[in-house]
Every structure is written in structure tokens, then in C-alpha cells.
Design a protein around this motif. Sequence first.
Motif, PDB file in Angstrom:
ATOM      1  N   VAL A  94       0.834  -1.206   0.000  1.00 22.67           N
ATOM      2  CA  VAL A  94       0.000   0.000   0.000  1.00 22.67           C
ATOM      3  C   VAL A  94       0.870   1.257   0.000  1.00 22.67           C
ATOM      4  N   GLU A  95       1.901   1.255   0.825  1.00 17.40           N
ATOM      5  CA  GLU A  95       2.766   2.434   0.892  1.00 17.40           C
ATOM      6  C   GLU A  95       3.501   2.674  -0.415  1.00 17.40           C
ATOM      7  N   SER A  96       4.030   1.615  -1.029  1.00 17.46           N
ATOM      8  CA  SER A  96       4.817   1.804  -2.244  1.00 17.46           C
ATOM      9  C   SER A  96       3.953   2.066  -3.478  1.00 17.46           C
ATOM     10  N   GLN A  97       2.802   1.431  -3.581  1.00 19.00           N
ATOM     11  CA  GLN A  97       1.993   1.570  -4.791  1.00 19.00           C
ATOM     12  C   GLN A  97       1.008   2.731  -4.719  1.00 19.00           C
ATOM     13  N   ALA A  98       0.455   2.994  -3.534  1.00 20.81           N
ATOM     14  CA  ALA A  98      -0.541   4.062  -3.410  1.00 20.81           C
ATOM     15  C   ALA A  98       0.040   5.319  -2.776  1.00 20.81           C
ATOM     16  N   GLY A  99       1.234   5.211  -2.190  1.00 21.98           N
ATOM     17  CA  GLY A  99       1.841   6.371  -1.564  1.00 21.98           C
ATOM     18  C   GLY A  99       1.141   6.818  -0.294  1.00 21.98           C
ATOM     19  N   LEU A 100       0.393   5.910   0.329  1.00 21.10           N
ATOM     20  CA  LEU A 100      -0.334   6.229   1.552  1.00 21.10           C
ATOM     21  C   LEU A 100       0.386   5.639   2.750  1.00 21.10           C
ATOM     22  N   SER A 101       0.400   6.364   3.842  1.00 21.88           N
ATOM     23  CA  SER A 101       0.964   5.861   5.085  1.00 21.88           C
ATOM     24  C   SER A 101      -0.019   4.868   5.698  1.00 21.88           C
ATOM     25  N   VAL A 102       0.488   3.742   6.183  1.00 17.77           N
ATOM     26  CA  VAL A 102      -0.365   2.699   6.764  1.00 17.77           C
ATOM     27  C   VAL A 102      -0.188   2.704   8.280  1.00 17.77           C
ATOM     28  N   ASP A 103      -1.287   3.012   8.990  1.00 16.68           N
ATOM     29  CA  ASP A 103      -1.265   3.018  10.455  1.00 16.68           C
ATOM     30  C   ASP A 103      -1.273   1.611  11.020  1.00 16.68           C
ATOM     31  N   ALA A 104      -2.078   0.724  10.413  1.00 20.12           N
ATOM     32  CA  ALA A 104      -2.226  -0.628  10.951  1.00 20.12           C
ATOM     33  C   ALA A 104      -2.697  -1.576   9.864  1.00 20.12           C
ATOM     34  N   VAL A 105      -2.249  -2.811   9.973  1.00 17.94           N
ATOM     35  CA  VAL A 105      -2.783  -3.908   9.172  1.00 17.94           C
ATOM     36  C   VAL A 105      -3.267  -4.939  10.183  1.00 17.94           C
TER      37      VAL A 105
END
Length: 123
Positions: free
Chosen positions: A97-108
Motif C-alpha cells: 500500500v505504501e509503495s503503490q498508493a503512496g499512503l501511510s499505513v497506520d495498521a494492518v
Amino acid sequence: MPENRDYITSTDENGSISISQEVLSTIVALAVSEANGGVRLAGVNGGDLDRKNLAKALRVTSSDGGSVAVDLSVRVRYGEKIPAVAAALQDTVGQAVESQAGLSVDAVNIHVVALDFSAQEAE
């Protein structure tokens, strides 16, 4: 922009980027399918999914700060170490998600809802 889709939007000094929930779900689903450890997305009651029913197995939500959280319902192959599989899946999905969408991920957040015995039955 189509109005009947949900989007997650990030904004910076150059403007905004909106990514549909469907795109984020696809990124997550592909990351799960590429993960090691015999893990698959699971539908209601741990059943199998097809591409049309991804919403039954995963949810991506956004916070006001532009970061996201991912919730996954999965089946893990019988005999695998569930904590190790879940930790590896958290890393894989977060990086995708971070690499492809450029969004920071808080939790999985991983919800193991079933065991997969199909590999056992094939032997």
C-alpha cells in the motif's frame, strides 16, 4: 470523478490524489496472494472468495491525517505458525500500500477466521 465510489484522498502542496477503494482493495488482495505461508483471503464464515466479493474479506479505512488502516479476514494453511504468517502478511500488505498508493499505513489488522486444509487433502 464518478460519484458512486469511495475514495481515499491525500493532499500536498501540489494538489490532491484520490484513489478508489476498489484500487486499494486490489492492491491489498494481490499482496495477500503473493504472500508466503499459505494464506488466502476468506469470505463470510471462512469460505472462498471471488474477485467480486473482496469487500467481505478486507476493508481499507482512512483517518483525517491521510493515513489508512487495513482489516483482513484470512484463511491460513493448516500447520503454519499463525503469528509468523500474520506478521509477515502485515509487512507485505503495508509495504504494498505504501509503495503503490503512496499512503501511510497506520495498521494492518489480521483476522484469522479459518484454517485451510486443502494442502493436507492433496497429499
